[in-house]
Scaffold this active site. Structure first.
Site, PDB file in Angstrom:
ATOM      1  N   HIS A 194       0.834  -1.202   0.000  1.00 12.09           N
ATOM      2  CA  HIS A 194       0.000   0.000   0.000  1.00 12.09           C
ATOM      3  C   HIS A 194       0.873   1.258   0.000  1.00 12.09           C
ATOM      4  O   HIS A 194       0.545   2.247  -0.664  1.00 12.09           O
ATOM      5  CB  HIS A 194      -0.909  -0.008   1.223  1.00 12.09           C
ATOM      6  CG  HIS A 194      -1.784   1.201   1.328  1.00 12.09           C
ATOM      7  ND1 HIS A 194      -1.505   2.229   2.195  1.00 12.09           N
ATOM      8  CD2 HIS A 194      -2.913   1.556   0.666  1.00 12.09           C
ATOM      9  CE1 HIS A 194      -2.430   3.172   2.074  1.00 12.09           C
ATOM     10  NE2 HIS A 194      -3.289   2.782   1.154  1.00 12.09           N
ATOM     11  N   GLU A 197       2.039   1.916  -3.461  1.00 17.66           N
ATOM     12  CA  GLU A 197       0.971   2.493  -4.284  1.00 17.66           C
ATOM     13  C   GLU A 197       0.972   4.017  -4.171  1.00 17.66           C
ATOM     14  O   GLU A 197       0.795   4.729  -5.172  1.00 17.66           O
ATOM     15  CB  GLU A 197      -0.374   1.931  -3.839  1.00 17.66           C
ATOM     16  CG  GLU A 197      -1.582   2.609  -4.457  1.00 17.66           C
ATOM     17  CD  GLU A 197      -2.843   2.394  -3.647  1.00 17.66           C
ATOM     18  OE1 GLU A 197      -3.680   3.311  -3.590  1.00 17.66           O
ATOM     19  OE2 GLU A 197      -2.980   1.307  -3.060  1.00 17.66           O
ATOM     20  N   HIS A 198       1.180   4.543  -2.962  1.00  8.50           N
ATOM     21  CA  HIS A 198       1.240   5.996  -2.774  1.00  8.50           C
ATOM     22  C   HIS A 198       2.474   6.586  -3.464  1.00  8.50           C
ATOM     23  O   HIS A 198       2.397   7.664  -4.068  1.00  8.50           O
ATOM     24  CB  HIS A 198       1.282   6.329  -1.283  1.00  8.50           C
ATOM     25  CG  HIS A 198      -0.057   6.292  -0.625  1.00  8.50           C
ATOM     26  ND1 HIS A 198      -0.703   7.417  -0.168  1.00  8.50           N
ATOM     27  CD2 HIS A 198      -0.893   5.254  -0.350  1.00  8.50           C
ATOM     28  CE1 HIS A 198      -1.865   7.086   0.376  1.00  8.50           C
ATOM     29  NE2 HIS A 198      -2.002   5.763   0.271  1.00  8.50           N
ATOM     30  N   GLU A 267       4.864  10.901   2.773  1.00  7.74           N
ATOM     31  CA  GLU A 267       3.752   9.969   2.625  1.00  7.74           C
ATOM     32  C   GLU A 267       3.442   9.215   3.915  1.00  7.74           C
ATOM     33  O   GLU A 267       2.343   8.698   4.070  1.00  7.74           O
ATOM     34  CB  GLU A 267       4.047   8.968   1.504  1.00  7.74           C
ATOM     35  CG  GLU A 267       3.920   9.549   0.110  1.00  7.74           C
ATOM     36  CD  GLU A 267       2.569  10.187  -0.121  1.00  7.74           C
ATOM     37  OE1 GLU A 267       1.536   9.493   0.045  1.00  7.74           O
ATOM     38  OE2 GLU A 267       2.535  11.383  -0.467  1.00  7.74           O
ATOM     39  N   GLU A 274      -4.761   8.519   6.692  1.00  5.85           N
ATOM     40  CA  GLU A 274      -5.697   7.611   6.021  1.00  5.85           C
ATOM     41  C   GLU A 274      -6.128   6.491   6.957  1.00  5.85           C
ATOM     42  O   GLU A 274      -7.300   6.096   6.970  1.00  5.85           O
ATOM     43  CB  GLU A 274      -5.041   7.024   4.771  1.00  5.85           C
ATOM     44  CG  GLU A 274      -5.936   6.083   3.982  1.00  5.85           C
ATOM     45  CD  GLU A 274      -5.240   5.481   2.780  1.00  5.85           C
ATOM     46  OE1 GLU A 274      -5.810   4.554   2.172  1.00  5.85           O
ATOM     47  OE2 GLU A 274      -4.123   5.939   2.449  1.00  5.85           O
TER      48      GLU A 274
END
Length: 586
Positions: A194, A197-198, A267, A274
């Site tokens: 994940h 992905e960012h 990030e 998130e």
């Protein structure tokens, strides 16, 4: 003991022998037999397709009113299928009594007698057409020959390129589906997929973050990505003329991401925020707990986002190592749908993805080294301050390639889904929906059937504000599951099969991105594209006896996994759920 306003209590129980939350399960050896192959289901013995209209050319009946005579030039017209002499005579007699003027309408008489009307013969002679041997007097226009074309090509490095070309489309979806997700991480690097992905959108060796965003916006396109437990996807939606640019961007972010340390640090905060937002979504948290208790100490039991500690500790080297091990050509599928030409996309892929590594971790080896052991268990997070109680009852399901996958899909449709706020909620076809609505036992419920490489999850999720009636809601759920075991109704099976086929069609044809997702997922899980006719024939082959046998195998006398959040003090204990898998309520 009374609980204060902010008191919260976590209760965890399990099957006999499950002493703690982290139960050792080394004795539970998961074996995947080669005989469970999805392809075996196509052998003549188990595949007795009875729904002939799926495999044969469909029959479109001609309208019997005056509007049929005004059909546009080149439209498809097919005569009705021949009827038995008795039914045909009765119908002709009824028509003569009801419409005496049909003697002046030769086209109506032709329809009744299953013969071509003189008007249609005249139209046929003026329009280019083909004659099908199985359906006489069928006119096919030029446009009807142009249909969606599906093709798959494997490149020299093992990467597959699949397309579904839509005639006259002006937009396309191009994406890369990768057989890599949170399942293939370890406890130490959980969350890397994940995180990566960012980082994919934070610039490459030749594109800055701002430059990448500007390039996408100038094309009027859309670039996105998502990560699941077994797959990661990067895709772009663009105009027809911008497909080459989209392929170049996708190949660039997958092979040449800068992974700048400053961007990595930035990030971290984004992902942590998130995670805070996800924790507010009860359903997301509930299913994470369900996976954690059902697949304890395995890859499937870990969350997609990872723990906060891992997010704070993941480094650039961890990301680069994950790319090297998992982003390999044999585990990638480049999919294009809509306004794409297969040969053109193959040429673009050969150029753009020529340097993708061909060696790395093999999926079959990864699954074998970390099989998904299912543990019947129970986890409850009690919070009396919450207004809604939610719980899941799940059983071990079937993997993607199992012959039981399709019957479980039909069983999921039989249970259905329901929301009391939806229009017509009181008239739902699902018996479970009718029971919950009539007694005001729940706000909503949803049956789920999740497939993975070597296992699955099948069950029901219920959300209710009537916390004092959770025992009644649980009774309704288990009663319907028993109905699948002991007495599946033929009419429910028919309804479920039609609903399932409609749902699959509506989703696949809703957008080019939905079609791309279906193609990419099938190539990664089945190794081939499943024709729609074959899938529908498999669905139509499911009978009440099939449902009963499948439910007997996966539900009856099996240990469930239960997860609950909220004011769940009135939810029955684990032993009651376990006993309800074989005690007949009827």
């Amino acid at each position: 003991m009374s609980l204060s306003g902010f008191a919260r209590r976590a209760v965890h129980r399990a099957c006999p022998g499950l002493a703690t939350f982290a139960r050792p399960y080394a004795a539970n050896v998961a074996t995947v037999s080669e005989e469970d192959s999805f392809l075996k289901w196509t052998t003549p013995e188990p595949q007795q397709f009875t729904h002939q209209s799926i495999l044969a050319a469909p029959v479109t009946k001609v309208r019997r009113d005056s509007r049929a005579a005004r059909a546009p030039r080149g439209s498809v017209v097919r005569a009705e299928a021949p009827r038995s002499p008795a039914r045909l005579t009765a119908r002709v007699a009824r028509t003569r009594r009801a419409d005496p003027i049909d003697r002046a309408r030769p086209d109506r008489r032709a329809i009744i007698e299953n013969k071509p009307s003189p008007r249609w013969i005249e139209l046929a002679n003026s329009v280019p057409h083909e004659r099908q041997t199985d359906q006489p007097y069928t006119l096919l226009s030029q446009k009807s020959k142009k249909r969606k074309q599906q093709q798959v090509t494997t490149l020299a490095n093992g990467m597959r390129v699949a397309t579904e070309t839509t005639p006259h489309a002006e937009t396309a979806t191009v994406g890369v589906w990768i057989d890599a997700g949170s399942r293939y991480e370890t406890a130490a690097n959980n969350g890397t997929a994940h995180f990566l992905e960012h980082m994919a959108f934070k610039g490459t060796a030749k594109r800055t973050t701002a430059g990448l965003e500007e390039e996408i916006e100038n094309m009027g396109g859309h670039l996105n990505a998502y990560t699941s437990r077994e797959q990661t996807t990067y895709y772009a939606k663009v105009f027809k003329k911008d497909v080459p640019k989209a392929v170049d961007i996708l190949s660039d972010i997958l092979q040449n991401s800068s992974l700048d340390k400053a961007h990595v640090e930035r990030e971290r905060g984004v992902i942590l925020r998130e995670m805070e937002e996800v924790e507010k979504e009860v359903e997301e948290v509930l299913f994470d707990h369900l996976h954690a208790t059902a697949f304890q100490h395995t890859g499937l039991g870990r969350t997609i986002l990872g723990s906060a500690e891992n997010v704070r500790s993941i480094t650039r080297d961890d990301l680069a190592k994950y790319i090297k091990e998992h982003y390999t050509a044999p585990r990638m599928v480049l999919v294009g749908t809509g306004a794409v030409e297969h040969d053109d996309l193959v040429r673009l892929a050969e150029s753009a993805f020529a340097n993708v590594p061909t060696t790395g971790a093999d999926v079959a080896t990864l699954v074998k080294n970390d099989p998904a052991h299912f543990t019947g268990s129970d986890v409850r997070i009690r919070d009396d301050d919450m207004t809604t109680a939610s719980f899941c009852v799940a059983f071990k399901g079937a993997p993607w390639n199992s012959p039981d996958a399709v019957p479980l899909m039909v069983m999921q449709a039989m249970l259905g889904s329901w929301d009391k706020a939806a229009p017509g909620a009181g008239h739902a076809g699902s018996p479970l929906a009718q029971s919950l609505h009539a007694n005001d036992l729940a706000n909503s419920f949803m049956a789920f059937n999740t497939n993975y490489a070597d296992t699955g999850l099948f069950g029901v999720h219920v959300s209710s504000e009537n916390k004092e009636a959770l025992d009644d809601a649980a009774f309704c759920v288990m009663q319907e599951l028993q109905g699948l075991i002991y007495d599946p109704k033929a009419e429910d099976v028919v309804r479920a099969k039609q609903a399932l086929k409609s749902s699959l069609l509506l989703h696949a044809e809703s957008s080019t991105s939905a079609a791309s997702e279906e193609i990419g997922r099938q190539l990664l899980t089945y190794g081939r594209r499943i024709p729609r006719a074959e899938l529908f024939a498999r669905i139509d082959a499911v009978t009440p006896e099939t449902v009963k046998a499948t439910a007997w195998k996966y539900i009856r006398d099996e240990c469930p996994a239960i997860a609950a959040i909220g004011p769940v003090q009135f939810l029955p204990d684990y032993n009651w759920f376990r006993q309800s898998t074989y005690d007949n309520f009827y």
